[in-house]
Design a protein around this motif. Structure first.
Motif, mmCIF file in Angstrom:
data_model
loop_
_atom_site.group_PDB
_atom_site.id
_atom_site.type_symbol
_atom_site.label_atom_id
_atom_site.label_comp_id
_atom_site.label_asym_id
_atom_site.label_seq_id
_atom_site.Cartn_x
_atom_site.Cartn_y
_atom_site.Cartn_z
ATOM 1 N N THR A 19 -6.397 -10.146 9.376
ATOM 2 C CA THR A 19 -5.694 -9.169 8.554
ATOM 3 C C THR A 19 -4.606 -8.523 9.398
ATOM 4 O OG1 THR A 19 -7.664 -8.727 7.214
ATOM 5 C CG2 THR A 19 -5.916 -7.082 7.167
ATOM 6 N N THR A 20 -3.396 -8.461 8.866
ATOM 7 C CA THR A 20 -2.264 -7.903 9.599
ATOM 8 C C THR A 20 -1.514 -6.923 8.715
ATOM 9 O OG1 THR A 20 -0.853 -9.744 8.890
ATOM 10 C CG2 THR A 20 -1.969 -9.974 11.021
ATOM 11 N N GLU A 21 -0.708 -6.079 9.367
ATOM 12 C CA GLU A 21 0.201 -5.189 8.655
ATOM 13 C C GLU A 21 1.612 -5.715 8.827
ATOM 14 O OE1 GLU A 21 0.037 -1.065 9.319
ATOM 15 O OE2 GLU A 21 -1.982 -0.813 8.488
ATOM 16 N N THR A 61 -0.830 -4.529 3.871
ATOM 17 C CA THR A 61 -1.955 -5.007 4.683
ATOM 18 C C THR A 61 -2.390 -6.316 4.072
ATOM 19 O OG1 THR A 61 -2.633 -2.734 5.166
ATOM 20 C CG2 THR A 61 -4.247 -4.477 5.567
ATOM 21 N N TYR A 62 -2.256 -7.404 4.829
ATOM 22 C CA TYR A 62 -2.407 -8.735 4.242
ATOM 23 C C TYR A 62 -3.447 -9.553 4.992
ATOM 24 C CZ TYR A 62 -1.100 -13.158 2.059
ATOM 25 O OH TYR A 62 -1.121 -14.339 1.358
ATOM 26 N N TYR A 63 -4.301 -10.224 4.207
ATOM 27 C CA TYR A 63 -5.318 -11.109 4.779
ATOM 28 C C TYR A 63 -4.814 -12.547 4.739
ATOM 29 C CZ TYR A 63 -9.496 -13.983 5.159
ATOM 30 O OH TYR A 63 -10.403 -14.944 5.532
ATOM 31 N N ILE A 103 -3.373 -9.148 -0.770
ATOM 32 C CA ILE A 103 -2.717 -7.919 -0.317
ATOM 33 C C ILE A 103 -3.739 -6.795 -0.485
ATOM 34 C CG2 ILE A 103 -0.822 -6.310 -0.690
ATOM 35 C CD1 ILE A 103 0.856 -8.603 -1.733
ATOM 36 N N ASP A 104 -4.362 -6.384 0.614
ATOM 37 C CA ASP A 104 -5.432 -5.392 0.551
ATOM 38 C C ASP A 104 -4.899 -4.003 0.237
ATOM 39 O OD1 ASP A 104 -7.309 -7.337 1.149
ATOM 40 O OD2 ASP A 104 -7.157 -7.017 3.311
ATOM 41 N N ALA A 105 -3.690 -3.698 0.702
ATOM 42 C CA ALA A 105 -3.087 -2.396 0.432
ATOM 43 C C ALA A 105 -1.576 -2.522 0.598
ATOM 44 C CB ALA A 105 -3.637 -1.331 1.385
ATOM 45 N N PHE A 106 -0.845 -1.657 -0.100
ATOM 46 C CA PHE A 106 0.612 -1.657 0.060
ATOM 47 C C PHE A 106 1.143 -0.268 -0.243
ATOM 48 C CE2 PHE A 106 0.079 -2.518 -4.419
ATOM 49 C CZ PHE A 106 1.111 -1.821 -5.039
ATOM 50 N N ALA A 107 2.304 0.028 0.339
ATOM 51 C CA ALA A 107 2.949 1.317 0.109
ATOM 52 C C ALA A 107 4.454 1.116 0.105
ATOM 53 C CB ALA A 107 2.549 2.314 1.198
ATOM 54 N N GLU A 108 5.121 1.818 -0.811
ATOM 55 C CA GLU A 108 6.578 1.775 -0.854
ATOM 56 C C GLU A 108 7.152 2.635 0.264
ATOM 57 O OE1 GLU A 108 8.499 2.359 -4.627
ATOM 58 O OE2 GLU A 108 6.644 1.876 -5.702
#
Length: 334
Positions: free
Chosen positions: A172-174, A163-165, A209-214
């Motif tokens: 903000t987009t994914e 999730t990026y600003y 990068i507000d959030a990230f997941a593998e």
């Protein structure tokens, strides 16, 4: 490692220049072609290195301070080495500065040969002894924990959903990305990756990068994806980006040093500056933050956006707040 065909980075050239003087001192009168072959560069590159050495030397930078050499046809001899062959002796301040710099380098994401940096640091600390005995802690700017997590995720070899600003568009987009590397540019940490949404290599600032997941799937980088040359910084102006022209006063001339400019001309007490920007939305916010000593010359669209935003802000401040109303609910007007 061969450098034939020219240096890949300024660091490569610096290392070669530092080795060049002792190499030539040990081989007076050597042919340039032979030296180029030994050093793994072209004759043209070696001649350019020799021209650069001519303006290097000791503080003072006058006769007797600069490295000097003599040419006899295609042969070269060092006639004054400016002390570069003497063992390096550091003052306490110089030793401490070098230790801090190496510790910073060892903590920088994406640095290759980290073990070599740590070995050099250990040798300097051992040689300096009590000169650098004072405890020194080095911390990079930003969230060190987040950077470590990102680095581990990139090293896992899996694709990431982030999730990026994007500040330029204030959105903000994914995205799903296939990471290439983690690196630091201009004091900020970035993840360089193939972005499946943009279908191109992109840089993602770690602090945005507000959030990230593998993901379960492995990262698959297309053959055409290549790491970018970031030696000049993260922003690389190109002809396809919007060109803006500003007239700035004395107090805003720092812009010409901080941002890459295509044109800088004097207009009496003011300067006319042209520069590429990512988009006009970013340029509008940039100009509004500079203050009254800046005027937009071109494009007309940007000038209109800046004027309309400024007028709207003034009108908002001029609107009275009803008695008992919450200033925050009224848009922050006071």
């Amino acid at each position: 490692m061969s450098l034939r065909g020219g240096p890949r980075t300024s660091a490569d050239r610096l290392a070669r220049l530092l080795n060049l003087v002792p190499y030539l001192l040990a081989r007076p009168g050597i042919e340039i072609a032979e030296a180029a072959g030994d050093l793994g560069v072209t004759e043209r590159q070696l001649r350019e290195d020799l021209e650069l050495l001519w303006v290097c030397g000791l503080p003072g930078y006058g006769p007797g301070d600069l490295i000097d050499m003599a040419f006899d046809g295609d042969r070269v001899t060092i006639t004054y080495d400016a002390g570069i062959d003497r063992p390096l002796r550091l003052t306490p301040d110089e030793a401490l500065a070098l230790v801090v710099a190496l510790r910073m380098l060892a903590e920088t994401p994406g640095v290759a040969n980290r073990e070599a940096v740590e070995r050099a640091l250990a040798k300097i600390e051992d040689a300096a002894g009590d000169l650098v005995a004072a405890p020194v802690e080095v911390r990079l700017p930003g969230d060190a924990g987040r950077v470590a997590q990102l680095r581990a995720a990139v090293e896992s070899g899996r694709a990431l959903r982030i999730t990026y600003y994007t500040a330029a568009r204030d959105e903000t987009t994914e995205r799903v990305i296939d990471p290439l590397r983690v690196l630091m540019v201009g004091g900020r940490t970035y993840v360089e990756a193939w972005c499946r949404r943009a279908e191109a290599v992109r840089l993602f600032r770690a602090d945005r990068i507000d959030a990230f997941a593998e993901l379960a799937e492995p990262a698959v980088v297309p053959p055409q994806a290549r790491p970018q040359d970031l030696s000049e910084g993260a922003f690389r102006p190109s002809p396809d980006l919007p060109l803006i022209t500003l007239r700035i006063g004395r107090g805003e001339r720092w812009i010409t040093e901080y941002y890459p400019c295509e044109r800088v001309e004097s207009d009496g007490e003011r300067w006319v500056v042209s520069m590429r920007v990512t988009d006009l939305g970013w340029a509008r916010r940039f100009v509004l933050g500079l203050g009254p000593d800046v005027a937009v010359v071109a494009p007309v669209e940007l000038a209109e956006q800046v004027r309309d935003t400024a007028v709207a802000a003034l009108e908002a401040y001029a609107t009275p707040i009803p008695a008992g109303a919450d200033p925050a609910a009224a848009g922050g007007r006071q």
